[in-house]
Design an enzyme around this catalytic site. Structure first.
Site, PDB file in Angstrom:
ATOM      1  N   LYS A 140       2.675   2.055  11.525  1.00  0.00           N
ATOM      2  CA  LYS A 140       1.336   1.462  11.710  1.00  0.00           C
ATOM      3  C   LYS A 140       1.463  -0.010  11.291  1.00  0.00           C
ATOM      4  O   LYS A 140       1.320  -0.347  10.117  1.00  0.00           O
ATOM      5  CB  LYS A 140       0.326   2.198  10.829  1.00  0.00           C
ATOM      6  N   CYS A 169       5.192 -12.370  -0.462  1.00  0.00           N
ATOM      7  CA  CYS A 169       4.921 -11.772  -1.772  1.00  0.00           C
ATOM      8  C   CYS A 169       5.838 -12.357  -2.846  1.00  0.00           C
ATOM      9  O   CYS A 169       5.536 -12.284  -4.030  1.00  0.00           O
ATOM     10  CB  CYS A 169       5.050 -10.260  -1.705  1.00  0.00           C
ATOM     11  N   GLU A 191       5.259  -1.404  -1.946  1.00  0.00           N
ATOM     12  CA  GLU A 191       5.674  -2.790  -2.199  1.00  0.00           C
ATOM     13  C   GLU A 191       4.419  -3.633  -2.098  1.00  0.00           C
ATOM     14  O   GLU A 191       3.876  -3.820  -1.008  1.00  0.00           O
ATOM     15  CB  GLU A 191       6.699  -3.243  -1.153  1.00  0.00           C
ATOM     16  N   GLU A 248      -3.434 -12.987  -7.174  1.00  0.00           N
ATOM     17  CA  GLU A 248      -2.631 -13.420  -6.032  1.00  0.00           C
ATOM     18  C   GLU A 248      -3.498 -14.187  -5.033  1.00  0.00           C
ATOM     19  O   GLU A 248      -4.557 -13.705  -4.639  1.00  0.00           O
ATOM     20  CB  GLU A 248      -2.012 -12.200  -5.342  1.00  0.00           C
TER      21      GLU A 248
HETATM   22  O1  TXE Z   1      -3.467  -6.436   3.471  1.00  0.00           O
HETATM   23  P1  TXE Z   1      -3.560  -4.874   3.548  1.00  0.00           P
HETATM   24  P2  TXE Z   1      -4.625  -7.489   3.698  1.00  0.00           P
HETATM   25  C1  TXE Z   1      -1.794  -9.210  -0.228  1.00  0.00           C
HETATM   26  C2  TXE Z   1      -2.330 -10.620  -0.203  1.00  0.00           C
HETATM   27  C3  TXE Z   1      -3.504 -10.519   0.698  1.00  0.00           C
HETATM   28  C4  TXE Z   1      -4.023  -9.161   0.316  1.00  0.00           C
HETATM   29  C5  TXE Z   1      -4.870  -8.491   1.346  1.00  0.00           C
HETATM   30  O2  TXE Z   1      -2.774 -10.991  -1.473  1.00  0.00           O
HETATM   31  O3  TXE Z   1      -4.450 -11.519   0.459  1.00  0.00           O
HETATM   32  O4  TXE Z   1      -2.874  -8.386   0.113  1.00  0.00           O
HETATM   33  O5  TXE Z   1      -4.239  -8.543   2.595  1.00  0.00           O
HETATM   34  C6  TXE Z   1      -2.891  -1.322   6.285  1.00  0.00           C
HETATM   35  N1  TXE Z   1      -4.697   3.152   4.576  1.00  0.00           N
HETATM   36  N2  TXE Z   1      -0.701  -8.957   0.703  1.00  0.00           N
HETATM   37  O6  TXE Z   1      -5.963  -6.936   3.376  1.00  0.00           O
HETATM   38  O7  TXE Z   1      -4.946  -4.431   3.839  1.00  0.00           O
HETATM   39  C7  TXE Z   1      -3.235  -2.510   7.132  1.00  0.00           C
HETATM   40  O8  TXE Z   1      -3.781  -2.100   8.368  1.00  0.00           O
HETATM   41  C8  TXE Z   1      -3.550   2.857   5.180  1.00  0.00           C
HETATM   42  C9  TXE Z   1       0.587  -8.878   0.107  1.00  0.00           C
HETATM   43  O9  TXE Z   1      -4.498  -8.051   5.020  1.00  0.00           O
HETATM   44  O10 TXE Z   1      -2.885  -4.340   2.369  1.00  0.00           O
HETATM   45  C10 TXE Z   1      -1.882  -3.179   7.248  1.00  0.00           C
HETATM   46  O11 TXE Z   1      -1.080  -2.507   8.213  1.00  0.00           O
HETATM   47  N3  TXE Z   1      -3.201   1.631   5.583  1.00  0.00           N
HETATM   48  C11 TXE Z   1       1.572  -8.280   1.024  1.00  0.00           C
HETATM   49  C12 TXE Z   1      -1.290  -2.951   5.861  1.00  0.00           C
HETATM   50  O12 TXE Z   1      -2.028  -1.866   5.305  1.00  0.00           O
HETATM   51  C13 TXE Z   1      -4.063   0.639   5.326  1.00  0.00           C
HETATM   52  C14 TXE Z   1       1.467  -8.591   2.458  1.00  0.00           C
HETATM   53  C15 TXE Z   1      -1.397  -4.139   4.918  1.00  0.00           C
HETATM   54  O13 TXE Z   1      -2.730  -4.584   4.871  1.00  0.00           O
HETATM   55  C16 TXE Z   1      -5.283   0.871   4.674  1.00  0.00           C
HETATM   56  C17 TXE Z   1       0.103  -8.621   2.915  1.00  0.00           C
HETATM   57  C18 TXE Z   1      -5.591   2.203   4.294  1.00  0.00           C
HETATM   58  N4  TXE Z   1      -6.711   2.517   3.667  1.00  0.00           N
HETATM   59  C19 TXE Z   1      -0.913  -8.844   2.035  1.00  0.00           C
HETATM   60  N5  TXE Z   1      -5.932  -0.305   4.569  1.00  0.00           N
HETATM   61  C20 TXE Z   1       2.988  -8.216   0.538  1.00  0.00           C
HETATM   62  N6  TXE Z   1       3.250  -7.397  -0.478  1.00  0.00           N
HETATM   63  O14 TXE Z   1       3.866  -8.858   1.074  1.00  0.00           O
HETATM   64  C21 TXE Z   1      -5.144  -1.258   5.114  1.00  0.00           C
HETATM   65  N7  TXE Z   1      -4.009  -0.679   5.598  1.00  0.00           N
END
Ligand code: TXE
Length: 512
Positions: free
Chosen positions: A195, A304, A270, A407
């Site tokens: 996904k 990250c 992660e 963050e």
């Molecule tokens: O990421 P999300 P977001 C951090 C960064 C950013 C914050 C939010 O600080 O500002 O996270 O970003 C899926 N069940 N990072 O909201 O939501 C979603 O569709 C299952 C750090 O955009 O965590 C996507 O495929 N899946 C990071 C994935 O999770 C779910 C990189 C990541 O999205 C879900 C990105 C659920 N309930 C953001 N909700 C890193 N560690 O590198 C969302 N998703």
């Protein structure tokens, strides 16, 4: 892939800018075929550099996830029984095909994410190729443990694939992080439902096409697109998906853990980071400045591992800051598709708004903007509606403020002085995260001592983002659970089983 009604927009790599063409729809990839979403819903896919919708992506739900899990379940017996050499061969073909289409993949990644084309071409896509080759060939060298119990028995460990893996990846390094999960999952004989982030689905779609061409059996890799709350949550909740590997935000990770834990799923998380970059006065300042600028602003600060909190030993503080700010001001924010830009656009309107609000918070907390700030950068006419921010350096913040603890995930870095090693270590560790840290010193003893004291899954000494795919990668505290990379990934996607064989001629049986 289906085509919808014509409208004016740009498709990456197809036709000159602004030509009239048709909106591309990105469909699910299930059982080797591209299929529309069961509910018929699509999400707009926006090009961050222009702010315009340029394609649409299937918005999957539980029905699509069910179809994908069924396909993956059906493919599992044959794929897991396929000899490692044959699995390796098909994965190497996938890698070769991506490599042969480097320009197409890189352009698609740049348009979808807003990152400079040069970064997609030089980092993201080559690393995706490397991920596939690394795990495809790792399985050819598989070893297992053998434990001899005195003269009574021998124990050996079998590691078998766990079945259907759910792989959820984010938008900052879309193909790079997706293949970091897909490659070890399928190399070890699992089948997968991926996904990708709904914000950046394009290269996952291109990967699916390449899988067909490379001859990956249908159902081994399935891609369900859509929102996290819809498709993502349905995947995490699915009872036949026993393994979940997630990279994304800490808040999302917490929710996924809450769903998966009572179902006894194996989980790798992660998550985010708030990584310290500690510069001692004896460091090579030229190098420390140059690398710290990269560490702060690569990918618009949306990695990250970015070093977003710089701590500098007092005697070096003023010269470091002066050079760091000068180097930051020299960075070019530009149209990601044009050569020579260092920073492109932030990934989405909502993320752009979030980062801007973080800059405003820093000012409210007493921060001084040395350069950049909450001022959208103008780039060119094409990008007038894009999500561009200048690289921003903030000083003068009080210890323990939110800006230094939460963050931001954007082109924003804070710099502060420290007086001794103990203060540096305490400040570096003063966060809920523990993903990575960097330290700069020429004193070898101090390097080892401080590296040991820092709470971080990775400590870089006199460097940043030097990656060896064999090392354990992951974070402590709120930065995650588990490790990826090399053996860690191979172990995560397999289930160990101890087989204990009594040695002939010795009938002693020991307790426990
Ligand atoms: O990421 P999300 P977001 C951090 C960064 C950013 C914050 C939010 O600080 O500002 O996270 O970003 C899926 N069940 N990072 O909201 O939501 C979603 O569709 C299952 C750090 O955009 O965590 C996507 O495929 N899946 C990071 C994935 O999770 C779910 C990189 C990541 O999205 C879900 C990105 C659920 N309930 C953001 N909700 C890193 N560690 O590198 C969302 N998703």
């Amino acid at each position: 892939m289906t085509l919808s009604a014509p409208r004016r927009f740009r498709v990456p790599g197809q036709g000159p800018r602004g030509t009239l063409t048709r909106m591309q729809s990105i469909e699910h990839f299930i059982a080797g075929r591209f299929v529309p979403p069961a509910g018929g819903a699509y999400l707009d896919n926006v090009e961050p550099a222009t702010g315009r919708v340029y394609s649409r992506v299937a918005d999957g739900d539980a029905r699509d996830v069910e179809a994908a899990v069924q396909a993956a379940t059906a493919a599992f017996p044959a794929w897991s029984a396929t000899p490692a050499e044959a699995r390796c061969r098909v994965m190497l073909r996938i890698a070769d095909l991506i490599e042969s289409r480097l320009d197409e993949f890189a352009r698609a990644e740049s348009v979808d994410t807003g990152k400079p084309l040069s970064a997609a071409r030089g980092v993201d896509i080559p690393r995706a190729v490397k991920n596939l080759r690394f795990f495809a060939t790792a399985i050819l060298h598989e070893k297992s443990e053998l434990h001899v119990t005195d003269r009574e028995a021998i124990n050996y460990t079998l590691r078998r694939p766990r079945g259907v893996a759910g792989l959820i990846s984010p938008w900052n390094l879309p193909l790079y992080l997706l293949t970091w999960k897909v490659a070890p999952a399928i190399a070890t004989g699992n089948t997968a439902v991926a996904k990708p982030s709904e914000v950046t689905p394009m290269t996952a779609h291109l990967l699916a096409k390449v899988c067909v061409e490379a001859g990956l059996p249908p159902g081994v890799l399935n891609v369900v697109h859509g929102s996290g709350a819809g498709a993502g949550q349905a995947l995490v909740e699915h009872p036949r998906v026993a393994t979940i590997s997630f990279t994304g935000g800490t808040k999302t990770g917490r929710g996924i853990a809450a769903t998966a834990a009572p179902m006894f799923k194996k989980l790798s998380l992660e998550l985010g980071g708030k990584n310290p970059n500690v510069v001692f006065a004896d460091a090579d300042l030229d190098e420390a400045v140059a690398v710290s600028v990269r560490a702060a602003f690569s990918n618009q600060g949306q990695i990250c591992l970015c070093g977003s909190r710089i701590l500098v030993e007092r005697p070096a503080y003023a010269p470091f800051l002066e050079r760091f700010v000068a180097a930051t001001k020299a960075l070019k924010v530009g149209d990601p598709l044009e050569a020579g830009c260092d920073l492109g656009a932030l990934v989405s309107r909502s993320h752009f708004d979030k980062v801007r609000s973080c800059i405003r918070l820093a000012v409210e907390e007493g921060g001084r903007i040395e350069c950049g700030g909450d001022v959208p950068s103008g780039v060119n006419d094409r990008c007038a509606g894009g999500f561009f921010l200048p690289p921003t350096v903030i000083t003068g913040l009080p210890a323990g403020c939110r800006t230094d603890r939460e963050e931001i995930f954007g082109p924003v870095v804070t710099v502060r002085p420290f007086d001794d090693e103990a203060e540096a270590v305490a400040a570096a560790n003063d966060t809920d995260y523990g993903l990575s840290a960097t330290l700069w010193t020429r004193d070898l003893d101090r390097a080892h001592r401080v590296a040991d004291a820092l709470v971080a899954g990775t400590v870089w000494v006199n460097c940043w983002l030097v990656r060896d795919l064999r090392v354990p990668f992951g974070g402590m505290r709120h930065s995650g659970v588990g490790r990826e990379g090399g053996e860690e990934s191979l172990r995560f996607f397999t289930e160990p089983k101890n087989v204990c064989v009594r040695l002939r001629g010795d009938r002693r049986q020991g307790p426990g």
